[in-house]
Structure formats: C-alpha cells, structure tokens
Design an enzyme around this catalytic site. Structure first.
Site, mmCIF file in Angstrom:
data_model
loop_
_atom_site.group_PDB
_atom_site.id
_atom_site.type_symbol
_atom_site.label_atom_id
_atom_site.label_comp_id
_atom_site.label_asym_id
_atom_site.label_seq_id
_atom_site.Cartn_x
_atom_site.Cartn_y
_atom_site.Cartn_z
ATOM 1 N N LYS A 49 0.931 -1.220 -0.220
ATOM 2 C CA LYS A 49 -0.216 0.015 -0.005
ATOM 3 C C LYS A 49 0.980 1.358 -0.094
ATOM 4 C CE LYS A 49 -3.181 -2.441 2.681
ATOM 5 N NZ LYS A 49 -4.309 -2.277 3.932
ATOM 6 N N GLU B 174 -9.676 -10.219 -7.338
ATOM 7 C CA GLU B 174 -8.729 -8.987 -7.050
ATOM 8 C C GLU B 174 -7.813 -9.330 -8.471
ATOM 9 O OE1 GLU B 174 -9.395 -8.629 -2.052
ATOM 10 O OE2 GLU B 174 -7.384 -9.655 -3.079
ATOM 11 N N THR C 297 -4.738 -8.008 10.664
ATOM 12 C CA THR C 297 -5.063 -6.595 10.266
ATOM 13 C C THR C 297 -4.582 -5.358 11.015
ATOM 14 O OG1 THR C 297 -7.047 -7.509 9.257
ATOM 15 C CG2 THR C 297 -7.269 -5.104 9.452
ATOM 16 N N ARG D 243 3.357 -6.905 8.866
ATOM 17 C CA ARG D 243 2.645 -5.814 9.640
ATOM 18 C C ARG D 243 3.441 -5.806 11.188
ATOM 19 N NH1 ARG D 243 -3.388 -7.441 7.670
ATOM 20 N NH2 ARG D 243 -3.365 -5.952 5.642
ATOM 21 N N PHE E 297 -14.514 3.528 8.567
ATOM 22 C CA PHE E 297 -13.271 3.764 8.195
ATOM 23 C C PHE E 297 -13.273 4.022 6.687
ATOM 24 C CE2 PHE E 297 -13.257 -0.679 9.126
ATOM 25 C CZ PHE E 297 -12.839 -1.179 8.001
ATOM 26 N N TYR F 11 -12.220 -2.276 -2.421
ATOM 27 C CA TYR F 11 -12.593 -2.433 -0.951
ATOM 28 C C TYR F 11 -14.048 -2.360 -0.752
ATOM 29 C CZ TYR F 11 -7.962 -2.130 1.037
ATOM 30 O OH TYR F 11 -6.713 -2.425 1.120
ATOM 31 N N ARG G 216 -1.496 -14.603 3.708
ATOM 32 C CA ARG G 216 -2.237 -13.863 4.858
ATOM 33 C C ARG G 216 -1.233 -14.289 6.165
ATOM 34 N NH1 ARG G 216 -6.171 -10.352 4.193
ATOM 35 N NH2 ARG G 216 -7.091 -11.123 6.334
ATOM 36 N N HIS H 254 -1.520 -5.500 1.720
ATOM 37 C CA HIS H 254 -2.823 -6.321 1.326
ATOM 38 C C HIS H 254 -2.411 -7.710 0.866
ATOM 39 C CE1 HIS H 254 -6.947 -7.327 -0.042
ATOM 40 N NE2 HIS H 254 -6.107 -7.738 -1.111
ATOM 41 N N ASN I 131 -1.232 -0.225 7.614
ATOM 42 C CA ASN I 131 -0.624 -1.610 7.833
ATOM 43 C C ASN I 131 -0.074 -2.214 6.633
ATOM 44 O OD1 ASN I 131 -2.897 -2.234 6.148
ATOM 45 N ND2 ASN I 131 -3.850 -3.307 7.867
HETATM 46 P P1 DAT Z 1 -7.257 -7.075 5.845
HETATM 47 O O1 DAT Z 1 -6.227 -5.980 4.960
HETATM 48 O O2 DAT Z 1 -6.395 -7.921 6.784
HETATM 49 O O3 DAT Z 1 -7.920 -8.079 4.747
HETATM 50 P P2 DAT Z 1 -9.904 -5.884 6.010
HETATM 51 O O4 DAT Z 1 -10.117 -6.370 4.640
HETATM 52 O O5 DAT Z 1 -10.887 -6.344 7.260
HETATM 53 O O6 DAT Z 1 -8.325 -6.481 6.635
HETATM 54 O O7 DAT Z 1 -9.761 -4.617 6.044
HETATM 55 C C1 DAT Z 1 -9.114 -3.869 4.757
HETATM 56 C C2 DAT Z 1 -8.279 -2.445 5.365
HETATM 57 O O8 DAT Z 1 -9.281 -1.596 5.988
HETATM 58 C C3 DAT Z 1 -7.388 -2.979 6.412
HETATM 59 O O9 DAT Z 1 -6.164 -3.620 5.899
HETATM 60 C C4 DAT Z 1 -6.980 -1.560 7.038
HETATM 61 C C5 DAT Z 1 -8.638 -1.105 6.917
HETATM 62 N N1 DAT Z 1 -9.157 -1.270 8.189
HETATM 63 C C6 DAT Z 1 -9.607 -2.394 8.706
HETATM 64 N N2 DAT Z 1 -10.354 -2.358 9.729
HETATM 65 C C7 DAT Z 1 -10.051 -0.917 10.320
HETATM 66 C C8 DAT Z 1 -10.345 -0.237 11.417
HETATM 67 N N3 DAT Z 1 -10.884 -0.914 12.592
HETATM 68 N N4 DAT Z 1 -9.951 1.073 11.491
HETATM 69 C C9 DAT Z 1 -9.365 1.559 10.336
HETATM 70 N N5 DAT Z 1 -9.013 0.990 9.197
HETATM 71 C C10 DAT Z 1 -9.285 -0.458 9.209
HETATM 72 MG MG MG Z 2 -9.306 -7.952 3.488
#
Ligand code: DAT
Ligand code: MG
Length: 214
Positions: A71, A189, A154, A165, A119, A111, A148, A178, A175
């Site tokens: 990212k 994707e 996350t 991470r 968020f 997303y 993963r 992805h 973080n």
């Molecule tokens: P991941 O990236 O581990 O698959 P996700 O798909 O649930 O996690 O979320 C996508 C991204 O969104 C994540 O990498 C960072 C952001 N994100 C997720 N939960 C969040 C939160 N509680 N506050 C802020 N950003 C968040």
């Molecule tokens: Mg995800």
C-alpha cells in the site's frame, strides 16, 4: 499420444479462459510504466473468473495465486524491496508486478465489501493519495493462506512480530500491505488489477527444488 494430451490441455485452457468479461473498474488500473504492456492489454483475452481453474490458478495446488499489494505507506516507507524479498525467498513465484496510482473507482471497487464501515472513506482516501501501490500476483503452494500469515493480522498490534505488519507497522490505518483472503477474492482481485496478458507463465530455475516433497 503427446499430441492428444496437448490438444485436450489446450481445450481445457480454452474453456477455462472463456468465462465472463472482467469488471469495468479494471480499466482504471493505470500502470505507471505505459508501454507495450498497456497496448497489448487492450486486446487481452477475457479473464477466467469462474470455475475450478481461474486466473488465480487452481486452489490447493501449486498453481494457486494470490493478489498482494504494497500500500502507499509501504511504498513511502521505501520497504518495497524488503517485502518482495520475503515472498521470493520463501519460494513463491512472481507472476506479475506493477506500480499503480489507484483511481478512486479502483480503490472503491477493491474495498467494496467494506463500503459500510466507518473507516471506508479514509481508507479510500489513503489508497488514492497519489503515492503508488505495488500490485503483485504471487504463485505457489498454499500461497493464499501463507500470504495472509506472512502479512499478519489486520491490526499490526496483534500481528505476529515475524509478519510484515508485525515487523513494520503499529497502526491499522497504515498496515503496509494487502493479501487476498481466499480463492474467490484472489480471483476477483487479480482480475480487477491485471489483464490476462500481464500474467506470466514460466518456471523459475529453482522451482523443482522449491516444490519437491521428498
Ligand atoms: P485485511 O487488510 O487484513 O484483509 P480488512 O479486509 O478487514 O483487513 O480491511 C481492509 C483494510 O481496511 C485494512 O487492511 C485496514 C483497513 N481497516 C480495517 N479495519 C479497520 C479499522 N478498524 N480502522 C481503520 N482501518 C481499518
Ligand atoms: Mg481484506
């Protein structure tokens, strides 16, 4: 005999790659390096998005593929090489890679499952900040699950310290990386970010050593 096998393999591939067209937002994946690849991409074959064998390979075989993206914070922190090294050194095959400044449409599509989250607007803003992301496809044994694990939880504060991470981040909003969370999302994707013509078929010199189970 060989000709017969080759013909049936060609037919299987033709079937596999004759599925429905890629999503419209894919067109907004703008590679920074515009050249032959971009010109060829316009004439790319339709992407295989359904069935047991998709552009994410075949799940639970060595052909499995995952979409991994560094990212903007990872690019800005100048740790792209270190992250790529982890996947290469582990024994995964780099199938495709490009630097992309994502459009809002592309970020929102990527997303879209999180659209209702509080968020989400900040997440889209951050991904579209103008700093490039590094979009990649990695291939190999159990890559989706291992990807993963290598990326980590996350929330970086919960991530294993050996994960990307866990080593490089402390904030969920920054973080670093992805990785696809399943076969369906890997297919979707990869199809969103890449054209068929950008996905390489080749065998690294060390592939036999990496893959041997005996
Ligand atoms: P991941 O990236 O581990 O698959 P996700 O798909 O649930 O996690 O979320 C996508 C991204 O969104 C994540 O990498 C960072 C952001 N994100 C997720 N939960 C969040 C939160 N509680 N506050 C802020 N950003 C968040
Ligand atoms: Mg995800």
């Amino acid at each position: 005999m060989f000709a017969k096998l080759a013909a049936s393999a060609a037919l299987r591939n033709a079937r596999a790659f004759a599925s429905r067209a890629a999503p419209a937002a894919r067109a907004s994946a703008m590679p920074l390096a515009i050249g032959a690849g971009a010109a060829v991409a316009a004439f790319a074959a339709p992407l295989a998005l359904e069935g047991p064998r998709t552009i994410a390979g075949e799940y639970k075989t060595a052909s499995e593929r995952s979409f991994v993206m560094i990212k903007p914070d990872g690019t800005s922190r100048q740790i792209v090489g270190k992250i790529i090294d982890r996947f290469e050194s582990r024994g995964y095959k780099l199938v495709a890679i490009k630097s992309v400044v994502p459009s809002e449409e592309l970020a929102k599509t990527h997303y879209k499952d999180l659209a209702s989250k509080p968020f989400y607007p900040a997440l889209v803003k951050y991904i579209t900040s103008g700093t490039p992301v590094i979009a990649m496809v990695w291939e190999g044994k159990d890559i989706i699950r291992q990807g993963r694990r290598m990326v980590g939880a996350t929330n970086p504060l919960e991530a294993d310290p050996g994960s990307v991470r866990g080593q490089y981040a402390v904030s969920v909003g920054r973080n670093i990386i992805h990785a696809s969370d399943g076969f369906d999302s890997a297919t979707h994707e990869i199809g969103l970010w890449f054209n068929e013509s950008e996905l390489a078929e080749y065998e690294p010199a060390a592939w036999g050593q990496i893959m041997a189970d005996n």
